[in-house]
Write a protein that holds these residues in place. Sequence first.
Motif, PDB file in Angstrom:
ATOM      1  N   PRO A  45       0.741  -1.383  -0.184  1.00 38.97           N
ATOM      2  CA  PRO A  45      -0.029   0.106   0.126  1.00 38.97           C
ATOM      3  C   PRO A  45       0.875   1.216   0.258  1.00 38.97           C
ATOM      4  CG  PRO A  45       0.237  -0.970   2.316  1.00 38.97           C
ATOM      5  CD  PRO A  45       0.820  -1.655   1.487  1.00 38.97           C
ATOM      6  N   ARG A  47       1.366   3.821   1.977  1.00 41.06           N
ATOM      7  CA  ARG A  47       1.993   4.015   3.335  1.00 41.06           C
ATOM      8  C   ARG A  47       3.157   3.298   3.476  1.00 41.06           C
ATOM      9  NH1 ARG A  47      -2.560   4.366   7.779  1.00 41.06           N
ATOM     10  NH2 ARG A  47      -3.774   5.463   6.201  1.00 41.06           N
ATOM     11  N   GLU A  73      -4.783   1.482  -0.129  1.00 43.65           N
ATOM     12  CA  GLU A  73      -4.731   1.491   1.334  1.00 43.65           C
ATOM     13  C   GLU A  73      -5.786   0.503   1.754  1.00 43.65           C
ATOM     14  OE1 GLU A  73      -1.459   3.666   2.413  1.00 43.65           O
ATOM     15  OE2 GLU A  73      -2.842   2.395   3.706  1.00 43.65           O
ATOM     16  N   GLY A  74      -5.604  -0.367   2.633  1.00 45.84           N
ATOM     17  CA  GLY A  74      -6.383  -1.084   3.661  1.00 45.84           C
ATOM     18  C   GLY A  74      -7.413  -1.804   2.924  1.00 45.84           C
ATOM     19  N   LYS A  78      -8.763  -4.854  -1.471  1.00 44.67           N
ATOM     20  CA  LYS A  78      -9.667  -6.487  -1.396  1.00 44.67           C
ATOM     21  C   LYS A  78     -10.532  -6.253  -2.585  1.00 44.67           C
ATOM     22  CE  LYS A  78      -9.641  -8.811   2.206  1.00 44.67           C
ATOM     23  NZ  LYS A  78      -9.973  -9.354   3.475  1.00 44.67           N
ATOM     24  N   GLY A 106      -0.598  -4.664   5.624  1.00 35.47           N
ATOM     25  CA  GLY A 106      -1.549  -4.977   6.620  1.00 35.47           C
ATOM     26  C   GLY A 106      -2.325  -6.177   6.083  1.00 35.47           C
ATOM     27  N   THR A 109      -3.646  -6.306   2.673  1.00 37.39           N
ATOM     28  CA  THR A 109      -2.790  -6.142   1.549  1.00 37.39           C
ATOM     29  C   THR A 109      -2.231  -7.644   1.270  1.00 37.39           C
ATOM     30  OG1 THR A 109      -1.901  -3.933   2.243  1.00 37.39           O
ATOM     31  CG2 THR A 109      -0.499  -5.332   0.820  1.00 37.39           C
ATOM     32  N   THR A 131       2.574  -5.808   8.166  1.00 36.57           N
ATOM     33  CA  THR A 131       3.174  -4.625   8.733  1.00 36.57           C
ATOM     34  C   THR A 131       2.385  -4.133  10.080  1.00 36.57           C
ATOM     35  OG1 THR A 131       2.506  -3.176   7.106  1.00 36.57           O
ATOM     36  CG2 THR A 131       4.572  -3.876   6.742  1.00 36.57           C
ATOM     37  N   THR A 132       1.441  -4.888  10.178  1.00 37.96           N
ATOM     38  CA  THR A 132       0.299  -4.503  11.258  1.00 37.96           C
ATOM     39  C   THR A 132       0.562  -5.559  12.130  1.00 37.96           C
ATOM     40  OG1 THR A 132      -1.602  -5.618  10.459  1.00 37.96           O
ATOM     41  CG2 THR A 132      -1.369  -3.400   9.818  1.00 37.96           C
ATOM     42  N   ASP A 138      -2.153 -12.966  12.888  1.00 37.20           N
ATOM     43  CA  ASP A 138      -3.451 -13.421  12.518  1.00 37.20           C
ATOM     44  C   ASP A 138      -3.443 -13.526  10.737  1.00 37.20           C
ATOM     45  OD1 ASP A 138      -7.029 -13.095  13.227  1.00 37.20           O
ATOM     46  OD2 ASP A 138      -5.891 -14.732  12.304  1.00 37.20           O
ATOM     47  N   ALA A 139      -3.583 -12.378  10.279  1.00 32.70           N
ATOM     48  CA  ALA A 139      -4.060 -12.533   8.631  1.00 32.70           C
ATOM     49  C   ALA A 139      -2.817 -13.293   7.734  1.00 32.70           C
ATOM     50  CB  ALA A 139      -4.341 -11.036   8.158  1.00 32.70           C
ATOM     51  N   GLU A 179      -4.193   0.921  15.595  1.00 34.03           N
ATOM     52  CA  GLU A 179      -4.179  -0.263  14.830  1.00 34.03           C
ATOM     53  C   GLU A 179      -3.265  -1.434  15.817  1.00 34.03           C
ATOM     54  OE1 GLU A 179      -5.770   1.125  11.216  1.00 34.03           O
ATOM     55  OE2 GLU A 179      -5.410  -0.642  11.890  1.00 34.03           O
ATOM     56  N   LYS A 228      -1.634 -20.117  16.616  1.00 32.72           N
ATOM     57  CA  LYS A 228      -2.169 -20.097  15.334  1.00 32.72           C
ATOM     58  C   LYS A 228      -1.871 -21.357  14.426  1.00 32.72           C
ATOM     59  CE  LYS A 228      -4.420 -17.993  11.437  1.00 32.72           C
ATOM     60  NZ  LYS A 228      -4.989 -16.666  10.593  1.00 32.72           N
TER      61      LYS A 228
HETATM   62  N1  LIG Z   1      -6.301 -14.117   5.998  1.00 27.98           N
HETATM   63  C1  LIG Z   1      -6.817 -14.342   7.170  1.00 27.98           C
HETATM   64  O1  LIG Z   1      -6.642 -15.356   7.672  1.00 27.98           O
HETATM   65  C2  LIG Z   1      -7.020 -13.060   7.836  1.00 27.98           C
HETATM   66  C3  LIG Z   1      -7.335 -13.313   9.286  1.00 27.98           C
HETATM   67  C4  LIG Z   1      -7.722 -11.813   9.988  1.00 27.98           C
HETATM   68  C5  LIG Z   1      -7.978 -10.787   9.177  1.00 27.98           C
HETATM   69  N2  LIG Z   1      -8.011 -10.682   7.836  1.00 27.98           N
HETATM   70  C6  LIG Z   1      -8.001  -9.399   7.099  1.00 27.98           C
HETATM   71  O2  LIG Z   1      -6.918  -8.453   7.492  1.00 27.98           O
HETATM   72  C7  LIG Z   1      -7.723  -7.228   7.259  1.00 27.98           C
HETATM   73  C8  LIG Z   1      -7.365  -6.320   8.394  1.00 27.98           C
HETATM   74  O3  LIG Z   1      -6.014  -6.274   8.448  1.00 27.98           O
HETATM   75  P1  LIG Z   1      -5.330  -4.760   9.193  1.00 27.98           P
HETATM   76  O4  LIG Z   1      -6.083  -4.720  10.467  1.00 27.98           O
HETATM   77  O5  LIG Z   1      -3.942  -5.291   9.235  1.00 27.98           O
HETATM   78  O6  LIG Z   1      -5.857  -3.820   8.411  1.00 27.98           O
HETATM   79  P2  LIG Z   1      -5.066  -3.128   6.902  1.00 27.98           P
HETATM   80  O7  LIG Z   1      -4.432  -4.120   6.190  1.00 27.98           O
HETATM   81  O8  LIG Z   1      -6.591  -2.580   6.549  1.00 27.98           O
HETATM   82  O9  LIG Z   1      -4.058  -2.059   7.510  1.00 27.98           O
HETATM   83  C9  LIG Z   1      -4.858  -0.938   8.373  1.00 27.98           C
HETATM   84  C10 LIG Z   1      -3.941   0.486   7.782  1.00 27.98           C
HETATM   85  O10 LIG Z   1      -2.905   0.500   8.482  1.00 27.98           O
HETATM   86  C11 LIG Z   1      -1.715   0.752   7.327  1.00 27.98           C
HETATM   87  N3  LIG Z   1      -0.642   0.277   7.557  1.00 27.98           N
HETATM   88  C12 LIG Z   1      -0.108  -0.923   7.679  1.00 27.98           C
HETATM   89  N4  LIG Z   1       1.083  -1.063   8.231  1.00 27.98           N
HETATM   90  C13 LIG Z   1       1.237  -0.141   8.732  1.00 27.98           C
HETATM   91  C14 LIG Z   1       2.438   0.387   9.326  1.00 27.98           C
HETATM   92  N5  LIG Z   1       3.512  -0.521   9.737  1.00 27.98           N
HETATM   93  N6  LIG Z   1       2.623   1.650   9.785  1.00 27.98           N
HETATM   94  C15 LIG Z   1       1.645   2.746   9.588  1.00 27.98           C
HETATM   95  N7  LIG Z   1       0.632   2.377   8.954  1.00 27.98           N
HETATM   96  C16 LIG Z   1       0.355   1.003   8.339  1.00 27.98           C
HETATM   97  C17 LIG Z   1      -2.450   0.086   6.264  1.00 27.98           C
HETATM   98  O11 LIG Z   1      -2.067   0.632   4.819  1.00 27.98           O
HETATM   99  C18 LIG Z   1      -3.877   0.447   6.278  1.00 27.98           C
HETATM  100  O12 LIG Z   1      -4.160   1.785   5.803  1.00 27.98           O
HETATM  101  C19 LIG Z   1      -9.206  -7.349   6.863  1.00 27.98           C
HETATM  102  O13 LIG Z   1      -9.191  -7.480   5.542  1.00 27.98           O
HETATM  103  C20 LIG Z   1      -9.568  -8.893   7.356  1.00 27.98           C
HETATM  104  O14 LIG Z   1     -10.442  -9.654   6.477  1.00 27.98           O
HETATM  105  C21 LIG Z   1      -7.444 -11.732   7.290  1.00 27.98           C
END
Ligand SMILES: NC(=O)c1ccc[n+]([C@@H]2O[C@H](COP(=O)([O-])OP(=O)(O)OC[C@H]3O[C@@H](n4cnc5c(N)ncnc54)[C@H](O)[C@@H]3O)[C@@H](O)[C@H]2O)c1
Length: 361
Positions: A45, A47, A73-74, A78, A106, A109, A131-132, A138-139, A179, A228
């Motif tokens: 993304p 960021r 982003e975010g 998807k 995150g 992505t 990076t989150t 989890d993801a 986050e 996990k």
């Molecule tokens: N595949 C799986 O098993 C699984 C499990 C749980 C959640 N998910 C999915 O994960 C998503 C949620 O993930 P998320 O909470 O990481 O959200 P995200 O990917 O939307 O990230 C949140 C925001 O933080 C920004 N960001 C990311 N890393 C950063 C960093 N190091 N510094 C500053 N900003 C940063 C991103 O660009 C985004 O804008 C959902 O789509 C959910 O469905 C998937």
Amino acid sequence: MDLSRIRVGGDEGYDVVVGTGLVEDTDTVAGLLGDRGTRVAVIHPPRIAETARELGRRLGAGGRSVELVQVPEGEAAKDVSVAAAVWARLGQAGFTRTDAVVGIGGGATTDLAGFVAATWLRGVPVVHVPTTLLGMVDAAVGGKTGINTSEGKNLVGAFHPPRGVVCDLDLLRGLPAEELASGLAEVVKVGFIADPRVLELIDADPGAAADPRGPVLRELVERAVRVKAAVVSEDLRDTGRREILNYGHTLGHAIERVEGYTWRHGFAVSVGLVFAAELAHAAGRLDEATVQRHRSVLESVGLPTRYPGGRWSDLLAAMGVDKKSRGRVLRFVVLDGVGRPGLLEDPDPAWLAAAYERLSA
Ligand SMILES: NC(=O)c1ccc[n+]([C@@H]2O[C@H](COP(=O)([O-])OP(=O)(O)OC[C@H]3O[C@@H](n4cnc5c(N)ncnc54)[C@H](O)[C@@H]3O)[C@@H](O)[C@H]2O)c1
């Protein structure tokens, strides 16, 4: 070099590497790609552009040709239009089966990057660099990839285990506090379903639990990944045991839907955890003290534990939609005690009402 490796078993096993300086100072990503990825598409993304460029430089220095592919982003990433745009880039660059994808960002992505890797030429290798915190615990671990459609979240996807996952704690330093807290909801979940030591670590010092520079968050990430990894090693395709990872998610997903996806996933799961604990208590399966412990641990790291009253019918309808994906009855993962997850099917409506009342009290 201070790193730890956690193995995810199963037919397509891989390592999750946890440590610091893994992207900037080491070739960990290249190592996980192994002999694959003469050409690598690094999907990121906006960021995370600088870190993605740095990773691209390292992979390039190792003799690989790198395509930096920026996606929205975010959650906006998807989407099938985004997947199609990335497929077009891979096609224009002539990506073959010996090439690979790296998802850095995150969970949104890495879900998109994993889906692209699962579908391009019916499957090419992918390495995830979450990076989150939610991405790390989890993801990015477990092989579920996917995108959303106008009918709902994660309705299109594939099981495509990565070749490896790199959890570089340094990358969490720029993550906004909300986050980080969102990711801690999944960590607390792991504490209640499988590893009570997680709860003790947070109780002892909630501030340290949210500090990417310290040893406590590192240990929490390792413990959450280990749980996990053990579950998905047993049940990659979510046909049984893996359901315990949904603790707090039945109401959590409903809240996300009712709130029009304006809530962070972890915040909705946090309220969902308290609801599931209250429901188990109403069903006579969980003691009051453990219910209160859900509130105290979650509140200590800045997560919500209440939900406004008067929304029950909306929530029930939203859970009903979820019900479609789980047959005809409502199903909840509940606890019979810390570390003892079980299932509650078709709960008595009086229990549901009592739990909601205590959630909105
Ligand atoms: N595949 C799986 O098993 C699984 C499990 C749980 C959640 N998910 C999915 O994960 C998503 C949620 O993930 P998320 O909470 O990481 O959200 P995200 O990917 O939307 O990230 C949140 C925001 O933080 C920004 N960001 C990311 N890393 C950063 C960093 N190091 N510094 C500053 N900003 C940063 C991103 O660009 C985004 O804008 C959902 O789509 C959910 O469905 C998937």
